[in-house]
Design an enzyme around this catalytic site. Structure first.
Site, short mmCIF file in Angstrom:
data_model
loop_
_atom_site.label_atom_id
_atom_site.label_comp_id
_atom_site.label_asym_id
_atom_site.label_seq_id
_atom_site.Cartn_x
_atom_site.Cartn_y
_atom_site.Cartn_z
N SER A 1 28.69 -16.40 -19.45
CA SER A 1 28.29 -17.09 -20.71
C SER A 1 27.88 -18.85 -20.40
O SER A 1 28.16 -19.46 -21.15
CB SER A 1 29.42 -17.17 -21.90
OG SER A 1 29.04 -17.25 -23.04
N SER B 1 29.23 -17.55 -28.62
CA SER B 1 28.31 -17.23 -27.76
C SER B 1 27.76 -15.67 -28.00
O SER B 1 26.91 -15.47 -27.02
CB SER B 1 28.94 -17.11 -26.38
OG SER B 1 29.24 -18.47 -25.75
N LYS C 1 24.02 -15.59 -28.24
CA LYS C 1 23.16 -15.64 -26.77
C LYS C 1 22.37 -14.22 -26.85
O LYS C 1 21.28 -14.07 -25.97
CB LYS C 1 24.12 -15.71 -25.46
CG LYS C 1 24.54 -17.28 -25.27
CD LYS C 1 25.50 -17.27 -24.05
CE LYS C 1 25.90 -18.70 -23.61
NZ LYS C 1 26.92 -19.26 -24.47
#
Length: 402
Positions: free
Chosen positions: A158, A100, A103
């Site tokens: 997340s 993640s 991101k």
């Protein structure tokens, strides 16, 4: 121009004028000869190839602290967020699954394109491609959300569901992936290949500790990004009510028995079974802000946070006592042909750095040349008038033959 049949007084007058004219002309047109040009500002004394080498790279001075022992991450970077200087690194360009932390690149690409106050009603189709086992913030089809709510779902929880909805608002997953790839290239992040904007494990999706540090540094320069990534707790809407969400970065919140790091700003953590734990962490102390990236510690558990803590501590203690081993700044393109650059390097005056624009001196030379022509024309007029005046006073005749 040939001057003939002049009286001695006229010759002396013209000689003095010609000396003044010549001196002025040489000083204007002979900038390179009269005074050596000011060399361009040199880059710090590091070689970018150091970061391409395997293993740990650090250039300590005499008073520098030793690197922390027991850092088990496969790859890590410690960098100054303001200057972009890399203070130390291990396998900085090793390509690994980012989880993640990717991101952060998604936010860099999509944040400027979506107004935070825009409202959007989620559809089933927008959530259909969210991978099994994804982290979720709780986005529901049929409900209306503000873009700012969805971004808090991305940074704090997340939430892959929030990523998919924002990507749909941004023109679709495929378009968003293309934007992320273009953004990575623009930032000089050459190790990153994006397949899914949420960082979900996908074949061929990779990044590196170097690239993640680049994304973190770029994000801190964006006020929206910095605000979202440093938020610890927020409320997420659920129709007529809302519920609290907490940032999953334990260095920021102090959750799960992990002590909060003083001065921590954010940025983003991640985990998948393939990537292991990954983390981009930024902290501020005194006048300095550091960015640390850690990828896949082998000690498991919360090692990603403790190893980031030790690297941040080392970075603040070592700043100013180590020489940089590289930079997070993208390399400048070489605009001049190689042979022109080599010729410039062989010139006796000075050799510009490879980053310098070889054509950068031409505008100044053109202006100098134009000024010299104007001055020369003015001097010719002065000479003619002076000669006529002297001739009248002395009674001598004269002829100018051009």
């Amino acid at each position: 121009m040939i001057i003939s049949f002049l009286s001695p007084a006229l010759r002396r007058s013209l000689f003095r004028t010609s000396v003044l004219t010549t001196g002025a002309l040489v000083c204007l047109t002979g900038t390179a000869a009269c005074a050596e040009p000011t060399p361009p500002v040199r880059q710090p004394a590091y070689t970018s190839s150091l970061l391409d080498r395997p293993g740990t790279q650090v250039r300590p001075g005499s008073a520098a602290p030793a690197l922390p022992a027991g850092v088990s991450a496969l790859s890590w970077v410690v960098a100054d967020a303001r200057t972009g200087e890399v203070l130390a690194a291990r396998d900085a360009h090793r390509r690994l699954p980012p989880a993640s932390t990717l991101k952060s690149l998604f936010a860099l690409a999509a944040l400027p394109r979506l107004h935070p106050d825009t409202r959007h009603t989620v559809t089933d189709a927008e959530l259909a491609r969210v991978g099994g086992g994804s982290s979720l913030v709780g986005v529901s089809a049929g409900r209306s959300y503000r873009v700012s709510d969805l971004w808090r779902g991305v940074f704090l929880s997340s939430g892959n569901d929030a990523v998919h909805v924002l990507a749909a608002m941004n023109g679709g997953m495929d378009r968003t992936v293309r934007q992320m790839r273009a953004k990575a290239r623009a930032l000089g992040a050459r190790d990153t290949h994006v397949v899914s904007p949420d960082g979900y494990d996908a074949a061929g999706q990779v990044s590196s500790a170097y690239d993640l540090a680049v994304f973190g540094r770029a994000g801190l320069a964006d006020p929206q990004f910095a605000r979202y990534c440093s938020t610890t707790v927020a409320s997420f809407p659920a129709g007529g009510w809302s519920y609290p969400i907490q940032n999953t970065n334990r260095l920021l919140t102090g959750a799960g028995g992990v002590a909060r790091y003083p001065g921590l700003i954010g940025v983003k953590n991640g985990y998948t079974s393939r990537a292991g734990n990954t983390l981009i962490a930024a902290a501020h102390r005194g006048a300095r802000t550091l960015v640390v990236t850690v990828m896949n510690p082998q000690n498991g558990g919360y090692a990603v946070y403790e190893e980031a803590r030790r690297l941040l501590d080392w970075g603040f203690a070592a700043a100013g006592r180590v020489r940089p081993v590289g930079s997070l700044l993208p390399a400048k393109p070489r605009t001049a042909p190689d042979r022109a650059r080599h010729a410039a390097a062989a010139a006796p005056a000075f050799a510009p750095s490879e980053e310098a624009d070889d054509d950068s001196a031409w505008p100044a030379l053109v202006l100098v040349g134009a000024g010299a022509v104007v001055l020369l024309a003015g001097c010719v007029v002065i000479v003619r008038r002076r000669a006529a005046t002297v001739a009248r006073r002395s009674g001598a005749g004269g002829e100018f033959v051009e």
